[in-house]
Design an enzyme around this catalytic site. Sequence first.
Site, PDB file in Angstrom:
ATOM      1  N   ASP A   1      67.348  54.726  61.207  1.00 61.27           N
ATOM      2  CA  ASP A   1      68.317  55.943  61.627  1.00 61.27           C
ATOM      3  C   ASP A   1      68.935  55.773  62.854  1.00 61.27           C
ATOM      4  OD1 ASP A   1      66.203  56.743  63.144  1.00 61.27           O
ATOM      5  OD2 ASP A   1      65.682  58.690  62.224  1.00 61.27           O
ATOM      6  N   ARG A   2      68.720  54.877  63.474  1.00 63.69           N
ATOM      7  CA  ARG A   2      69.390  54.871  64.847  1.00 63.69           C
ATOM      8  C   ARG A   2      70.113  53.687  64.888  1.00 63.69           C
ATOM      9  NH1 ARG A   2      66.047  58.133  69.276  1.00 63.69           N
ATOM     10  NH2 ARG A   2      64.869  59.380  67.999  1.00 63.69           N
TER      11      ARG A   2
ATOM     12  N   ASP B   1      62.681  53.054  61.944  1.00 67.03           N
ATOM     13  CA  ASP B   1      62.807  53.579  60.511  1.00 67.03           C
ATOM     14  C   ASP B   1      64.375  53.579  59.979  1.00 67.03           C
ATOM     15  OD1 ASP B   1      63.817  55.504  62.176  1.00 67.03           O
ATOM     16  OD2 ASP B   1      62.997  57.030  61.021  1.00 67.03           O
TER      17      ASP B   1
ATOM     18  N   LYS C   1      70.290  61.037  60.051  1.00 69.95           N
ATOM     19  CA  LYS C   1      71.164  59.813  60.922  1.00 69.95           C
ATOM     20  C   LYS C   1      71.031  58.790  60.233  1.00 69.95           C
ATOM     21  CE  LYS C   1      67.900  60.042  64.486  1.00 69.95           C
ATOM     22  NZ  LYS C   1      67.262  61.301  64.664  1.00 69.95           N
TER      23      LYS C   1
ATOM     24  N   ASP D   1      66.579  50.733  64.382  1.00 76.71           N
ATOM     25  CA  ASP D   1      65.215  50.972  64.867  1.00 76.71           C
ATOM     26  C   ASP D   1      64.216  50.944  64.087  1.00 76.71           C
ATOM     27  OD1 ASP D   1      66.043  53.601  63.637  1.00 76.71           O
ATOM     28  OD2 ASP D   1      64.832  54.667  65.082  1.00 76.71           O
TER      29      ASP D   1
ATOM     30  N   SER E   1      59.537  56.458  64.001  1.00 76.13           N
ATOM     31  CA  SER E   1      60.851  56.359  64.383  1.00 76.13           C
ATOM     32  C   SER E   1      61.018  54.912  65.360  1.00 76.13           C
ATOM     33  CB  SER E   1      61.433  57.277  65.038  1.00 76.13           C
ATOM     34  OG  SER E   1      62.640  57.251  65.384  1.00 76.13           O
ATOM     35  N   HIS E   2      61.324  55.081  66.572  1.00 75.17           N
ATOM     36  CA  HIS E   2      61.623  53.841  67.342  1.00 75.17           C
ATOM     37  C   HIS E   2      60.301  53.701  68.356  1.00 75.17           C
ATOM     38  CE1 HIS E   2      62.424  57.949  69.414  1.00 75.17           C
ATOM     39  NE2 HIS E   2      62.100  57.272  70.706  1.00 75.17           N
TER      40      HIS E   2
END
Length: 543
Positions: A281-282, A279, A376, A277, A113-114
């Site tokens: 999703d944010r 991947d 998300k 971010d 992720s982030h």
Amino acid sequence: MSHTVVKTKPIEGQKPGTSGLRKRTAVFMGPHFLENYVQAIFDGTGGVAGKTLVVGGDGRYFNDRAIEVILRMAAAGGAAKCIVGQGGILSTPAASHLIRKRGADGGLILSASHNPGGPDADFGLKYNGGNGGPASETVTAEIFARTLDIEEYHIVGAQDIDLGTIGTSELAGMTVEIVDPVADYAALMEELFDFDKIAALFAGGFTMRFDAMHAVTGPYATEILEGRLGAAKGTVMNGVPSPDFGGGHPDPNPIWAKELMDVMYGADAPDFGAASDGDGDRNMIVGKGAYVTPSDSLALLASKAHLAPGYKAGLAGVARSMPTSGAVDRVAKAKGIGCYETPTGWKFFGTLLDAGKVTLCGEESAGTGSDHVREKDGLWAVLLWLNILAETGQSVSELMSDLWGEYGRCFYSRHDYEDVESEKAHGMFGDLRDSLAGLAGTKAGEMTVEWADEFAYDDPVDGSHAAAQGLRIGFEGGGRAVFRLSGTGTVGATIRMYIEQLELDASRFELPAEEVLKPIIEAALELSDLKAKTGRDAPNVIT
């Protein structure tokens, strides 16, 4: 091609969290670690024989090598087909969409992720089910249980698949299809939003900067914003995915997206700014000199989503994670639709989405999405904002002023204390939990505690129960503090402290958030004794 059965044994530390398993890259690259975990995923989900899987990731270091291993193991397990993003690239929402569109049995998404990427940074792997969403707690438990007694994994010996060329090939009887990672996702966005209206906005002189943070959304944003919507070349900054995200931290907040914030608060700021971010999703939303908190963004989208074609019929309901501010609750109440408060973790939204109870979901950690996928979706949120801006003709600041004027303003802040020694973090958290029952009526600085509890959740669809989901303290006057121990890091523990205060006096809406929230912050620190018990004088990040 040889099918090899490799004898192995359980490896400590393979317990997946809400977002799969995240560890240091070097750990994943260690002997048998990746293979053990992949085999545990296959076994914990009933095997892959005859199944179709979607595979892709955010392009971080080791992404391509790990995919080659996954493909050889899927072939050894008898999978019928693997659909892989070209170059091993698939944003998390794009992977979710591809699983759903192709009717795949599930997917493996490679991302932390982030978190930063690189040989000395982080790596991650998670399994998404056939609905396109994160694995349920039941499936996650099965995967973890398998990691505890695994004795062997299966893999075929073969040359690497060419991940860079679109087309179909065969690997030990399994079909491998390399697909354009952007095309299907972009087509879905065109169904949801009025691209003609947004293109006219750009054609009329509207300016924007999108910071892809050297991460996966670069190709998606470039194709959609600059290619299909006609935004000026250079609108997308840091748009080429990098194995180490350009040496940065791909977390879309004012601290790590400082380059974008400097632009948006500069003398010649564009009309609109956004970031995503690692991947994809944010999201972060910012206007000219106007940062929008994720909680406020969720509320604004809920209030105006009907302006986009995909949501013109209105929303079935909304859901937010418990730490997210109550701003969206006020919008939902005014619109007469359901509003659900869930634990942190997108999988808790999945049952609500699948049951048609909600259309829009959001988390305070900059994640927003809808029923178009089961994750998300950062770029989706940006496009919905653009559609709203195009339809209203208002600026970001004007939209937020109108929102607060109608519903009040929920001042909000999150303080992250990262890489705290685990023993100290858990000790502080445990002591605070033990004190909750006696906090009502307690005076802390200027604040008086009205109530305190530990959040638990009973899913209204499947009846599942989730306990120990965060410590909450409510203060007289509508203020709230929440404490959680986060599982998204790879070293030590992260204590997250969330602070909220509802303000209905319009004369106070423009006050600095830190001024409004200061009494609650001081009270929360006093009640938790965080500084003394962790040795940390200040948070690493405030958003």
